[in-house]
Enzyme design. Structure first.
Site, PDB file in Angstrom:
ATOM      1  N   HIS A 198      14.416  -3.355   1.876  1.00 49.83           N
ATOM      2  CA  HIS A 198      13.450  -3.933   0.931  1.00 49.83           C
ATOM      3  C   HIS A 198      12.781  -5.165   1.500  1.00 49.83           C
ATOM      4  O   HIS A 198      11.652  -5.495   1.130  1.00 49.83           O
ATOM      5  CB  HIS A 198      14.123  -4.223  -0.407  1.00 49.83           C
ATOM      6  CG  HIS A 198      14.280  -2.984  -1.213  1.00 49.83           C
ATOM      7  ND1 HIS A 198      15.428  -2.251  -1.209  1.00 49.83           N
ATOM      8  CD2 HIS A 198      13.392  -2.313  -1.988  1.00 49.83           C
ATOM      9  CE1 HIS A 198      15.253  -1.181  -1.968  1.00 49.83           C
ATOM     10  NE2 HIS A 198      14.032  -1.199  -2.454  1.00 49.83           N
TER      11      HIS A 198
ATOM     12  N   ARG B  30       8.180  -2.500  -9.345  1.00 50.82           N
ATOM     13  CA  ARG B  30       9.628  -2.640  -9.099  1.00 50.82           C
ATOM     14  C   ARG B  30      10.133  -3.782  -9.987  1.00 50.82           C
ATOM     15  O   ARG B  30      10.223  -4.923  -9.562  1.00 50.82           O
ATOM     16  CB  ARG B  30       9.892  -2.967  -7.629  1.00 50.82           C
ATOM     17  CG  ARG B  30       9.726  -1.800  -6.657  1.00 50.82           C
ATOM     18  CD  ARG B  30      10.127  -2.208  -5.248  1.00 50.82           C
ATOM     19  NE  ARG B  30      10.317  -1.077  -4.366  1.00 50.82           N
ATOM     20  CZ  ARG B  30       9.404  -0.600  -3.529  1.00 50.82           C
ATOM     21  NH1 ARG B  30       8.203  -1.146  -3.452  1.00 50.82           N
ATOM     22  NH2 ARG B  30       9.680   0.433  -2.734  1.00 50.82           N
TER      23      ARG B  30
ATOM     24  N   ARG C 223       9.017   0.780 -13.370  1.00 57.10           N
ATOM     25  CA  ARG C 223      10.322   1.380 -13.084  1.00 57.10           C
ATOM     26  C   ARG C 223      11.392   0.474 -13.674  1.00 57.10           C
ATOM     27  O   ARG C 223      11.369  -0.746 -13.454  1.00 57.10           O
ATOM     28  CB  ARG C 223      10.515   1.491 -11.572  1.00 57.10           C
ATOM     29  CG  ARG C 223      11.949   1.872 -11.235  1.00 57.10           C
ATOM     30  CD  ARG C 223      12.145   2.135  -9.788  1.00 57.10           C
ATOM     31  NE  ARG C 223      12.285   0.932  -9.008  1.00 57.10           N
ATOM     32  CZ  ARG C 223      12.389   0.925  -7.687  1.00 57.10           C
ATOM     33  NH1 ARG C 223      12.326   2.056  -7.022  1.00 57.10           N
ATOM     34  NH2 ARG C 223      12.522  -0.191  -7.022  1.00 57.10           N
TER      35      ARG C 223
ATOM     36  N   GLU D  67      14.489  10.810  -6.072  1.00 59.00           N
ATOM     37  CA  GLU D  67      14.888  10.140  -4.832  1.00 59.00           C
ATOM     38  C   GLU D  67      16.313  10.505  -4.409  1.00 59.00           C
ATOM     39  O   GLU D  67      16.888   9.847  -3.547  1.00 59.00           O
ATOM     40  CB  GLU D  67      14.707   8.624  -4.948  1.00 59.00           C
ATOM     41  CG  GLU D  67      15.363   7.980  -6.143  1.00 59.00           C
ATOM     42  CD  GLU D  67      15.063   6.476  -6.251  1.00 59.00           C
ATOM     43  OE1 GLU D  67      14.589   5.863  -5.292  1.00 59.00           O
ATOM     44  OE2 GLU D  67      15.345   5.925  -7.331  1.00 59.00           O
TER      45      GLU D  67
ATOM     46  N   ASN E  84      11.869   6.677   0.275  1.00 56.07           N
ATOM     47  CA  ASN E  84      12.759   5.790   1.038  1.00 56.07           C
ATOM     48  C   ASN E  84      14.216   6.196   0.796  1.00 56.07           C
ATOM     49  O   ASN E  84      14.984   6.398   1.724  1.00 56.07           O
ATOM     50  CB  ASN E  84      12.571   4.329   0.622  1.00 56.07           C
ATOM     51  CG  ASN E  84      11.115   3.917   0.630  1.00 56.07           C
ATOM     52  OD1 ASN E  84      10.334   4.466   1.384  1.00 56.07           O
ATOM     53  ND2 ASN E  84      10.746   2.963  -0.199  1.00 56.07           N
ATOM     54  N   ASP E  85      14.563   6.307  -0.477  1.00 57.50           N
ATOM     55  CA  ASP E  85      15.935   6.708  -0.782  1.00 57.50           C
ATOM     56  C   ASP E  85      16.142   8.200  -0.535  1.00 57.50           C
ATOM     57  O   ASP E  85      17.212   8.609  -0.083  1.00 57.50           O
ATOM     58  CB  ASP E  85      16.289   6.351  -2.232  1.00 57.50           C
ATOM     59  CG  ASP E  85      16.728   4.899  -2.349  1.00 57.50           C
ATOM     60  OD1 ASP E  85      17.461   4.444  -1.459  1.00 57.50           O
ATOM     61  OD2 ASP E  85      16.307   4.222  -3.300  1.00 57.50           O
TER      62      ASP E  85
ATOM     63  N   ARG F  13      19.810   3.215   4.840  1.00 59.36           N
ATOM     64  CA  ARG F  13      18.522   2.588   5.178  1.00 59.36           C
ATOM     65  C   ARG F  13      18.672   1.120   5.544  1.00 59.36           C
ATOM     66  O   ARG F  13      17.768   0.511   6.116  1.00 59.36           O
ATOM     67  CB  ARG F  13      17.491   2.771   4.042  1.00 59.36           C
ATOM     68  CG  ARG F  13      17.853   2.091   2.757  1.00 59.36           C
ATOM     69  CD  ARG F  13      16.991   2.591   1.599  1.00 59.36           C
ATOM     70  NE  ARG F  13      15.813   1.787   1.367  1.00 59.36           N
ATOM     71  CZ  ARG F  13      15.118   1.791   0.228  1.00 59.36           C
ATOM     72  NH1 ARG F  13      15.468   2.591  -0.756  1.00 59.36           N
ATOM     73  NH2 ARG F  13      14.072   1.033   0.079  1.00 59.36           N
TER      74      ARG F  13
ATOM     75  N   CYS G 229       5.801   7.405  -4.341  1.00 58.28           N
ATOM     76  CA  CYS G 229       5.707   5.943  -4.343  1.00 58.28           C
ATOM     77  C   CYS G 229       6.548   5.302  -3.233  1.00 58.28           C
ATOM     78  O   CYS G 229       6.569   4.091  -3.096  1.00 58.28           O
ATOM     79  CB  CYS G 229       6.088   5.361  -5.706  1.00 58.28           C
ATOM     80  SG  CYS G 229       7.798   5.676  -6.160  1.00 58.28           S
TER      81      CYS G 229
END
Ligand code: PEP
Ligand code: MG
Length: 541
Positions: free
Chosen positions: A188, A294, A330, A428, A451-452, A462, A499
């Protein structure tokens, strides 16, 4: 000249002075002292020093930014004359025989909590100021350098590592670039650097304390930093930087144009944000909506658990600014690398597979309800959607919706106005992909968190920089999952977006369009380059 190398997070150039960022540690003893008088004396000396510093800052800020901006420093200085605050700190020293450090931490934290419990958002916001001044007091008591000089000069920040909670608190207007010894490309912190549009160099093993204050060039194209660069290098990279700025300004011609391919297919291009402060970049880059707010960054930015009112104000500001465009909030995705002290989450062996996101929300119902009530209230001010992260089963979605409906009923009974609210989930986890048909029956949209999804599909943490060489962001399994999700969503009338960071990967834009994606949500600075790419594609070929 010294050269450091690493992994680049953004192809841009930053030129400026280096500042070494050291997170301060306040190791405060719980032990009592025999004689409180010297502690009272230390406290008084620190109080006078911090007050003087704040008054100096006020004088400087009045000249640089005017009285309105400077007023905050006056407020800080006056706080150190507040009898209630001073009496509470002194009584901890005198009556409980604690050290000045202990008493300051306790006294200022009590006062901050009192502010954050108030209903008025103005007073709630003052809670952060109280903690700020408390930390300045601790800096003096611990003998840390408190000189404010050059803290307001934009710089390239160099750190061992930066947690999301530290990155999010950096003053973006003073940040030219970031260099860290640790960090992974999909963390992040890297995502935040991209969203702030500042170049970042991670895994730079050569960083050295002696760089502090030196002039440097962070070259994101070549993944390196030049410390004390030669005049020739400085000249040529300044030219390259000017060329980047010129190219970016050409993209501004695309503002107001549609995201339509040559053969006429239009998709939505939205922006990802972490809070209301990102709205300037969203508007400057002409995003058509917010595809991922987020919301956990509202929590990370707050000194204590944000109240319903604080959250409502943050969401309302974004929703009102964007109206009638869509904003997707979210729900809080805390856990894994995003940790918050006041949440008191236990240390875990495998935090990415652990107690995070909806798993926290579904087990801390009051915490979840505060957020859902704030979102429902904000829905009256524009076009809003709520999205649940880290979903692995239909049961979780149903539970989230049940709690949402409970909040809706409560607000209706209280006579509070609520607008239309779309409900969606993040896809995800591989489990969500495999159950996408069943999940689509429950919601109105899917947003792919690549990403996840990549981390869980490829079993690659990650956060672990050692695994970066094994990370294939275009892994065929992930691309297949994206295709499966889009098809399942469409079979049941859901719109489907992306996203995760992959949405901004221009080499995949055509692939995503051919898969039938409805929306791509990217960092604000990627909106116009993505629009340019979409407009250059001809799907009929
Ligand atoms: C994702 O996982 O792709 C995503 C968008 O969420 P985050 O990066 O915040 O986990
Ligand atoms: Mg995610």
């Amino acid at each position: 000249m010294q050269v450091g190398t690493g992994t680049s997070v953004l192809n841009r150039i930053a030129i400026g002075k280096i500042r070494i960022f050291k997170p301060k540690e306040y190791n405060i003893s719980e032990e009592t002292v025999a004689d409180p008088i010297p502690e009272l004396d230390r406290f008084e000396k620190a109080r006078v020093k911090v007050q003087e510093e704040q008054r100096e800052l006020y004088d400087k800020a009045v000249i640089a930014a005017g009285e309105e901006t400077a007023a905050i420093f006056e407020f800080h200085a006056d706080m150190l004359d507040d009898d209630d605050l001073l009496d509470s700190v002194k009584s901890i020293i005198v009556e409980q025989n604690h050290t000045a450090e202990y008493a300051v931490r306790q006294g200022f934290a009590n006062m901050a909590q009192m502010f954050s419990d108030m209903d008025d958002p103005y007073f709630q916001a003052r809670s952060a100021d109280v903690l700020d001044v408390g930390n300045s007091m601790l800096d003096v008591l611990f003998g840390y350098d408190t000189k404010a000089d050059d803290k307001d000069e934009p710089c390239i920040l160099v750190a061992e590592d930066l947690a999301p909670s530290e990155t999010v608190k950096l003053d973006k207007s003073l940040l030219l670039g970031m260099i860290t010894r640790e960090g992974s490309t999909n963390s992040h912190t890297a995502i935040l650097a991209r969203s702030m549009n500042v170049p970042a160099l991670i895994q730079c093993k050569q960083i050295d304390e002696s760089w502090d204050g030196k002039t440097a060039i962070l070259d994101g194209y070549n993944a390196c930093v030049y410390v004390d660069p030669t005049e020739d290098l400085l000249k040529s990279l300044k030219e390259k930087q000017a060329e980047d700025i010129r190219k970016e300004s050409l993209l501004l011609d695309l503002k107001g144009k549609s995201n339509t391919t040559i053969d006429g297919k239009t998709i939505k291009v939205y922006a990802n944000i972490g809070g209301p402060d990102d709205m300037g970049a969203v508007q400057a880059n002409d995003a058509e909506g917010i595809g991922l707010f987020r919301s956990e960054f509202v929590y990370l930015n707050s000194p204590s658990d944000p109240s319903e009112e604080t959250q409502f104000q943050a969401y309302k500001r974004v929703v009102e600014t964007m109206a009638p465009k869509l904003v997707v909030i979210r729900t809080c995705d805390i856990g894994a690398d995003k940790t918050i002290d006041y949440m008191k989450l236990a240390q875990e062996e495998n935090p990415a597979l652990g107690y995070r996101a909806v798993r926290i929300c579904l087990t801390r119902k009051d915490f979840f309800k505060r957020q859902l009530r704030a979102i429902l209230r904000a829905s009256a001010f524009g076009n809003l959607a709520v999205m649940f992260p880290m979903i692995t089963s239909v049961r979780e979605v149903r539970e989230c919706k049940e709690i949402l409906n409970e909040c809706r009923r409560e607000l209706e009974n209280e006579g509070v106005k609520i607008g239309k609210l779309q409900v969606g989930i993040m896809i995800e986890t591989p489990a969500a992909v495999m159950c996408a048909d069943e999940l689509a029956e429950e919601v109105e949209f899917f947003s792919l968190g690549t990403n996840d999804l990549t981390q869980y599909t490829c079993a690659i943490d990650r956060q672990n920089a050692m695994l970066d060489p094994f990370m294939d962001t275009h892994h065929p399994a992930v691309l297949k999952e994206i295709q499966m999700t889009i098809e399942a969503g469409h079979r049941h009338g859901c719109w489907v977006g992306i996203c995760g960071e992959l949405g901004a990967d221009l080499t995949l834009t055509e692939t995503f369009l051919r898969m039938g994606v409805d929306e791509l949500s990217v960092n604000a600075s990627s909106v116009l380059p993505l629009r340019k790419q979409i407009r250059s594609i001809d799907l009929s070929k």
